[in-house]
Design a protein around this motif. Structure first.
Motif, PDB file in Angstrom:
ATOM      1  N   TYR A 264      55.707 137.714  46.964  1.00 47.99           N
ATOM      2  CA  TYR A 264      56.547 138.328  45.924  1.00 47.99           C
ATOM      3  C   TYR A 264      57.531 137.255  45.407  1.00 47.99           C
ATOM      4  O   TYR A 264      58.260 136.585  46.282  1.00 47.99           O
ATOM      5  CB  TYR A 264      57.430 139.537  46.214  1.00 47.99           C
ATOM      6  CG  TYR A 264      56.406 140.627  46.846  1.00 47.99           C
ATOM      7  CD1 TYR A 264      56.064 141.505  46.150  1.00 47.99           C
ATOM      8  CD2 TYR A 264      56.109 140.754  48.187  1.00 47.99           C
ATOM      9  CE1 TYR A 264      55.383 142.587  46.410  1.00 47.99           C
ATOM     10  CE2 TYR A 264      55.341 141.790  48.733  1.00 47.99           C
ATOM     11  CZ  TYR A 264      54.845 142.757  47.865  1.00 47.99           C
ATOM     12  OH  TYR A 264      54.376 144.035  48.366  1.00 47.99           O
ATOM     13  N   ASP A 267      59.079 135.690  39.144  1.00 45.36           N
ATOM     14  CA  ASP A 267      58.102 135.637  38.353  1.00 45.36           C
ATOM     15  C   ASP A 267      56.761 136.023  38.463  1.00 45.36           C
ATOM     16  O   ASP A 267      55.859 136.090  37.459  1.00 45.36           O
ATOM     17  CB  ASP A 267      58.085 134.426  37.494  1.00 45.36           C
ATOM     18  CG  ASP A 267      59.349 133.864  37.255  1.00 45.36           C
ATOM     19  OD1 ASP A 267      60.399 134.514  36.935  1.00 45.36           O
ATOM     20  OD2 ASP A 267      59.567 132.496  37.161  1.00 45.36           O
ATOM     21  N   GLY A 268      56.569 136.571  39.584  1.00 46.36           N
ATOM     22  CA  GLY A 268      54.936 137.206  39.780  1.00 46.36           C
ATOM     23  C   GLY A 268      54.477 137.514  41.203  1.00 46.36           C
ATOM     24  O   GLY A 268      55.629 137.377  42.062  1.00 46.36           O
ATOM     25  N   THR A 269      53.521 137.928  41.404  1.00 46.12           N
ATOM     26  CA  THR A 269      53.079 138.007  42.770  1.00 46.12           C
ATOM     27  C   THR A 269      51.493 137.621  42.916  1.00 46.12           C
ATOM     28  O   THR A 269      50.877 137.543  41.927  1.00 46.12           O
ATOM     29  CB  THR A 269      52.953 139.805  43.225  1.00 46.12           C
ATOM     30  OG1 THR A 269      52.111 140.272  42.135  1.00 46.12           O
ATOM     31  CG2 THR A 269      54.676 140.436  42.857  1.00 46.12           C
ATOM     32  N   ARG A 271      48.441 138.436  45.649  1.00 45.32           N
ATOM     33  CA  ARG A 271      47.937 139.484  46.845  1.00 45.32           C
ATOM     34  C   ARG A 271      46.398 138.723  47.457  1.00 45.32           C
ATOM     35  O   ARG A 271      45.882 138.172  46.357  1.00 45.32           O
ATOM     36  CB  ARG A 271      47.810 140.632  46.598  1.00 45.32           C
ATOM     37  CG  ARG A 271      47.713 141.570  47.794  1.00 45.32           C
ATOM     38  CD  ARG A 271      47.220 143.101  47.422  1.00 45.32           C
ATOM     39  NE  ARG A 271      45.740 143.382  46.771  1.00 45.32           N
ATOM     40  CZ  ARG A 271      45.737 143.872  45.610  1.00 45.32           C
ATOM     41  NH1 ARG A 271      46.655 144.575  45.122  1.00 45.32           N
ATOM     42  NH2 ARG A 271      44.493 144.309  45.457  1.00 45.32           N
ATOM     43  N   GLU A 287      49.265 137.958  39.663  1.00 39.27           N
ATOM     44  CA  GLU A 287      50.020 138.761  38.542  1.00 39.27           C
ATOM     45  C   GLU A 287      51.318 138.087  38.035  1.00 39.27           C
ATOM     46  O   GLU A 287      52.297 138.063  39.029  1.00 39.27           O
ATOM     47  CB  GLU A 287      50.118 140.420  38.903  1.00 39.27           C
ATOM     48  CG  GLU A 287      50.780 141.003  37.857  1.00 39.27           C
ATOM     49  CD  GLU A 287      50.929 142.759  38.216  1.00 39.27           C
ATOM     50  OE1 GLU A 287      49.756 143.280  38.639  1.00 39.27           O
ATOM     51  OE2 GLU A 287      51.927 143.056  38.061  1.00 39.27           O
ATOM     52  N   THR A 288      51.560 137.766  36.872  1.00 39.51           N
ATOM     53  CA  THR A 288      52.673 137.313  36.459  1.00 39.51           C
ATOM     54  C   THR A 288      53.081 138.033  35.205  1.00 39.51           C
ATOM     55  O   THR A 288      52.157 138.992  34.786  1.00 39.51           O
ATOM     56  CB  THR A 288      52.755 135.634  36.201  1.00 39.51           C
ATOM     57  OG1 THR A 288      51.773 135.506  34.866  1.00 39.51           O
ATOM     58  CG2 THR A 288      52.161 134.878  37.240  1.00 39.51           C
ATOM     59  N   ALA A 289      54.202 137.761  34.561  1.00 40.77           N
ATOM     60  CA  ALA A 289      54.327 138.663  33.212  1.00 40.77           C
ATOM     61  C   ALA A 289      53.397 138.009  32.391  1.00 40.77           C
ATOM     62  O   ALA A 289      52.966 139.093  31.474  1.00 40.77           O
ATOM     63  CB  ALA A 289      55.905 138.085  32.843  1.00 40.77           C
TER      64      ALA A 289
END
Lengths: 341, 341
Positions: A264, A267-269, A271, A287-289
């Motif tokens: 985490y 600005d993003g994650t 996985r 995943e980011t904005a």
């Protein structure tokens, strides 16, 4: 997609070195024969030439890979010492040290399975033995040479998800599944040094240290056990506190097999599914904005990568990232988790 | 797919009751107006009739929903007392108690936002006030009335993944995003009772208690803070130890928004993406030895479910699951996490 992921399988460490080293496999158990030896056959810089085992049937099975074989006394006596340049130690954890010391005495480079040994005292002796003899020592951490995790480190270093603030993950390896049953060294505290934390939890710890490039300020944990696991931790839940990030992890010797890891950031994650199993296709989800993308099927023959990385470093004299000190640091952290639990 | 998931949106609690109750909304802030009031318009058993706010502009905005409005003094004085049968308390946490007490004195049923109040002492007073007055008190836990989580509880109770041994999850709500900025009550320890743990971490705690049907033996945690969050926890990492299961959770007021929840069992795992945001389609992934399936788009108007559940219970006199005692238990656990941190 971030440029770090455009060529996932890139060998950033590979200088197209000349030559090949010959490897003695010390401890020809299921993992060494079933997983490692097939991968070594695909290696560019390494050939397995010698197999050492206390079991006649394991020696026979190793001979099928074209290895000359001997037992532990033969290895200690240097019986086949001219047939190998390096030693891979894959015995139960508590037996690593004497075999590492033998290799050091023989002037051979060493790659030792993780953990480096069952206690930090012994792991430290292994490091000292190799340093004194001037031979390279690598701890066999698969994730550090897994190309996907090397790309992930580049991505994080480039600020791919901003500052990493938390990490989470679980690695569950149902150790009683399959043919081994409860009578195995992984459930013996003396031989293994611990249970789920030592055997699988260490992946979460070491991978996180590798990705963050940083040592934890503190670690703590909680262990549980039952039935056939009573000598060691069946489940471990542990926390590692870094400068900006905290990791909340669990690992287990029982339950549905899983290997998940999530990072985490501000600005993003990121996985990763199927994160830690050997030679498994991994699925990475970023995943980011601004973007969301998946890398399906990333991964590959990571044991080949691990052993070629080791052999390349031996051939070129380059520094090894997962070296003995790295392995020792994890054993010390493992002991700290157990102390707190 | 397990039969629990074949009719996800089933209202297992709904007896097709007669009638409708009238609701006063006490505290007409952004969440009440933007999220709750639109959902209440779709409710079968409830109509919002009165809005209470200290802000003239919030009263005006509430009047757009057809509410008669007054300020907090008017509410305390019973100005519109004949126009409502129940009270929804949605003020900052530390102000819940007096409004709950007013409602109890007026003989009105109460649904209070979570946490029940900023301290366990105050939460306990709220419970006592309602008990003494003989009025129902519900803590506004969205997940307990979210149909997907009710189905998930059925699935787990039926042994869908065997014995649950571990849970993990993260809820990150970037509280400074949007128009609110740092000058808001959620960052004020006195008003809020805490930070990320109180506001979003409690979802992980309460959902886990709900799904397992069990109280933790112990909880502990680690908090971090910086910059505008200095009065409260910006990040919290906490562990809840149950009989057979341990939950490792994190929650945060900053970072990329996430809401993930994973349940690990002896025979399988369940992961939920977008688990805790209000009125969001959720994605549930079940994996067992025999099956792997996803429920995409599960979820829906859970605020409508929550308020209809409350109104239905008031109309029928049935017990409320997320009652005051449930809300109080979480406030006590929150305090224990902070004490250990």
């Amino acid at each position: 997609m971030h440029e770090a992921f455009t060529d996932v399988h890139r060998r950033d460490w590979d200088t197209d070195a000349e030559g090949e080293i010959r490897l003695a496999v010390v401890g020809c158990g299921g993992f060494a024969r079933g997983v490692v030896l097939p991968s070594i056959e695909a290696c560019a810089y390494l050939t397995a030439t010698v197999g050492v085992s206390g079991s006649a049937s394991n020696r026979e099975a190793s001979a099928d890979y074209g290895l000359a074989t001997t037992d532990y006394d033969g290895y200690a006596d240097g019986e086949l010492v001219d047939r190998y340049d390096a030693v891979y130690v894959a015995t139960p954890n508590r037996l690593h040290l004497p075999h590492v010391e033998t290799a050091a005495t023989q002037g051979k480079a060493v790659i030792s399975e993780k953990p480096l040994d069952a206690t930090s005292d012994r792991a430290e002796q292994a490091v000292t033995a190799c340093e004194s003899a001037g031979v390279p020592l690598m701890t066999a951490y698969r994730m550090q040479t897994d190309p996907l995790f090397r790309r992930l480190r580049e991505f994080l270093d480039d600020g791919g998800i901003g500052t990493v603030t938390r990490l989470a993950g679980d690695f569950t390896f149902p150790v009683l599944a399959g043919s081994r049953g409860p009578d195995q060294w992984r459930l013996d505290r003396e031989l293994a040094g611990g249970g789920a934390l030592v055997d699988v939890g260490v992946y979460l710890l070491n991978t996180t240290r590798f990705l963050l490039g940083e040592e934890p300020d503190s670690v703590s944990g909680h262990t549980r056990t039952s039935g056939p696991f009573s000598d060691v931790d069946e489940h471990v839940d542990f926390r590692a506190v870094f400068d900006d990030a905290v990791g909340n992890f669990s690992a287990s010797f029982s339950g549905h097999p899983t290997a998940e890891y999530t990072i985490y950031g501000t600005d993003g994650t990121v996985r990763i599914d199927d994160a830690f199993q050997p030679n498994r296709d991994r699925r990475l989800v970023v995943e980011t904005a601004d973007a969301q993308y998946e890398l399906d099927g990333a991964g590959g023959d990571e044991l080949r990568e691990e052993f070629d990385y080791f052999a390349h470093a031996v051939l070129t004299g380059r520094a090894i990232e997962p070296d003995g000190a790295d392995g020792l640091a994890d054993v010390r952290l493992i002991e700290q988790v157990y102390e707190s639990a």
